[in-house]
Design a protein around this motif. Structure first.
Motif, PDB file in Angstrom:
ATOM      1  N   GLY A  12      10.167 -90.530  27.410  1.00 15.37           N
ATOM      2  CA  GLY A  12      10.561 -90.149  28.745  1.00 15.37           C
ATOM      3  C   GLY A  12       9.671 -91.056  29.697  1.00 15.37           C
ATOM      4  N   LEU A  32       8.083 -93.119  18.831  1.00 14.60           N
ATOM      5  CA  LEU A  32       9.269 -92.489  18.400  1.00 14.60           C
ATOM      6  C   LEU A  32       9.825 -91.757  19.342  1.00 14.60           C
ATOM      7  CD1 LEU A  32       7.123 -91.019  15.290  1.00 14.60           C
ATOM      8  CD2 LEU A  32       8.638 -93.353  15.472  1.00 14.60           C
ATOM      9  N   PHE A 340       4.944 -82.848  37.121  1.00 16.69           N
ATOM     10  CA  PHE A 340       6.070 -83.747  37.198  1.00 16.69           C
ATOM     11  C   PHE A 340       5.858 -85.072  37.030  1.00 16.69           C
ATOM     12  CE2 PHE A 340       5.983 -80.300  40.625  1.00 16.69           C
ATOM     13  CZ  PHE A 340       7.220 -79.925  40.366  1.00 16.69           C
TER      14      PHE A 340
END
Ligand code: FAD
Length: 373
Positions: A12, A32, A340
């Motif tokens: 991400g 990964l 966040f």
């Protein structure tokens, strides 16, 4: 067996930011990712926009620009992540899911990985998360194990939907994800929830031409827990009866063409059941983290949300050499999100300082997200 100094799990935004820092410092690592890069944003509904302003979700010092000067959309951000990966020539082993990690007597780790066809999270996760022995046919090829001296876990926190555990929840017209709004045109859509995901879906679907019913267990929608530009719009749509709203209500039974809700009168505590005709049901009541990898490693977890314990100056957990970063470091975010993208950039700096034997960065220990317009 493949070997590496650091296994970095999750690509991400924060995993990618970490990869850039490791690569720039010349540290040996393997990256990964169970799906493709940014797989969490991949399952958001098309056209979803970030609440953070663009500069606060930039990573690795690469500017994020758009042509409209407004909030960044899902599509723009996915494109930006691809640019970051290309720009820094990152090597990421995508569609590789880490299924098991064991700790060796010398303090290093062995990772078992399988080929997978999606990230951890999103609608597909529900079908692959059954116990292994019941669903062998769903498993993918076992890959060569990896030996790593250290681990950085950037695994995110939205792995599974919060289930309501009511009859009919698994019917085919019921989902925990909005998906493409167009599919609901001129259909009766029953939405459960009272926070951003549910409110955003209700507004978008009402604008798409769906007949929307919103069901919320609270007495009134809480303006503090809804993006501030969505709140006036949802209130107006409810007032104008463009959205039917049931407060103090929870669904108790879903059938193929109707949903039964139980509404409670807060003053008398009397309840009444009501059957509402529905074509589709969206249960948008939030997501939870799967702490399985943390448990396998023996990371101590705290509170209702199973938040991993870590040193806030280094992000290292109670297991030496195991770091947690990004939203994954917050566990399941129960009472309003606390981590966040914008609060997590400093996580990368803290780990880099620790790996390189430097003092922790001079930054606020818990930066507060700036929810500007
Ligand atoms: C509608 C919506 C709007 C949002 N808007 C904002 C916003 O405006 N600003 C903001 O900062 N945040 C926002 N968020 C939250 C945002 O999604 C997260 O902040 C962001 O995704 C966190 O990044 P991350 O890198 O920590 O984790 P993620 O992006 O979730 O990445 C984790 C990755 O780890 C991978 N992974 C997990 N386990 C494994 C495993 N075992 N093996 C291999 N790979 C694994 C997953 O596949 C995933 O790709 C929003 C979320 C939603 C749903």
């Amino acid at each position: 067996m493949r070997t590496t100094e650091i296994a970095l799990i999750g690509a991400g935004p924060i995993g990618i930011e970490m990869a850039v820092a490791l690569k720039s410092a010349g540290i040996d690592y393997l990256h990964l990712e169970a799906g493709n890069i940014g797989s969490t944003m991949q399952w958001w509904a098309p056209g979803t926009v970030f609440f953070s302003s663009s500069d606060r979700i930039e990573i690795a010092s690469l500017p994020l620009q758009n042509e409209h000067q407004g909030k960044t959309s899902r599509e723009e951000y996915l494109s930006y992540l691809r640019t970051v990966v290309l720009h820094y020539k990152l090597e990421i082993e995508t569609f590789t899911r880490v299924t098991e990690i064991s700790r060796q007597t010398d303090g290093s780790f062995i990772l078992q990985c399988r080929r997978s066809n999606h990230g951890v999270g999103g609608p597909e996760e529900l079908t692959c998360n059954h116990p292994v022995e019941d669903h062998k046919e769903l498993l993918h090829e076992l890959l060569e194990p990896i030996a790593a001296k250290k681990l950085v876990l950037a695994i995110g926190d939205m792995h599974l939907p919060r289930m309501l555990n009511i009859p009919g929840e698994n019917l085919p017209h019921v989902s925990h994800y909005l998906g493409e709004p167009h599919q609901f045109f001129a259909k009766r859509v029953f939405i459960v929830g009272g926070k951003n995901s549910a409110i955003e879906a209700a507004i978008r679907l009402a604008r798409t031409g769906a007949h929307v019913t919103l069901c919320y267990r609270g007495n009134e929608l809480d303006s503090k827990r809804i993006k501030f530009w969505l709140y006036p719009e949802i209130m107006s749509l409810i007032r104008k009866q463009k959205i039917s709203f049931y407060n103090n209500a929870t669904p108790v039974h879903i059938e193929s063409s109707s949903t039964t809700i139980r509404q409670i009168d807060p003053s008398t505590k009397e309840t009444a059941d009501l059957k509402i005709d529905t074509d589709f049901v969206l249960l948008l009541t939030g997501y939870t983290q799967n702490p399985e990898i943390y448990r396998q490693l023996g990371i101590s977890l705290s509170g209702e949300g199973n938040k991993p314990d870590f040193n806030p100056q280094t992000m290292e957990t109670n297991i030496p050499g195991v770091y947690v970063i990004g939203t994954g470091s917050a566990g399941t975010q129960t009472a309003g999100s606390t981590e966040f993208i914008e609060t997590s950039h400093v996580h990368v700096e803290r780990i880099m300082a620790h790996l390189q034997g430097k003092n922790p960065p001079v930054a606020k220990l818990n930066p507060v997200p700036e929810r500007e317009i």
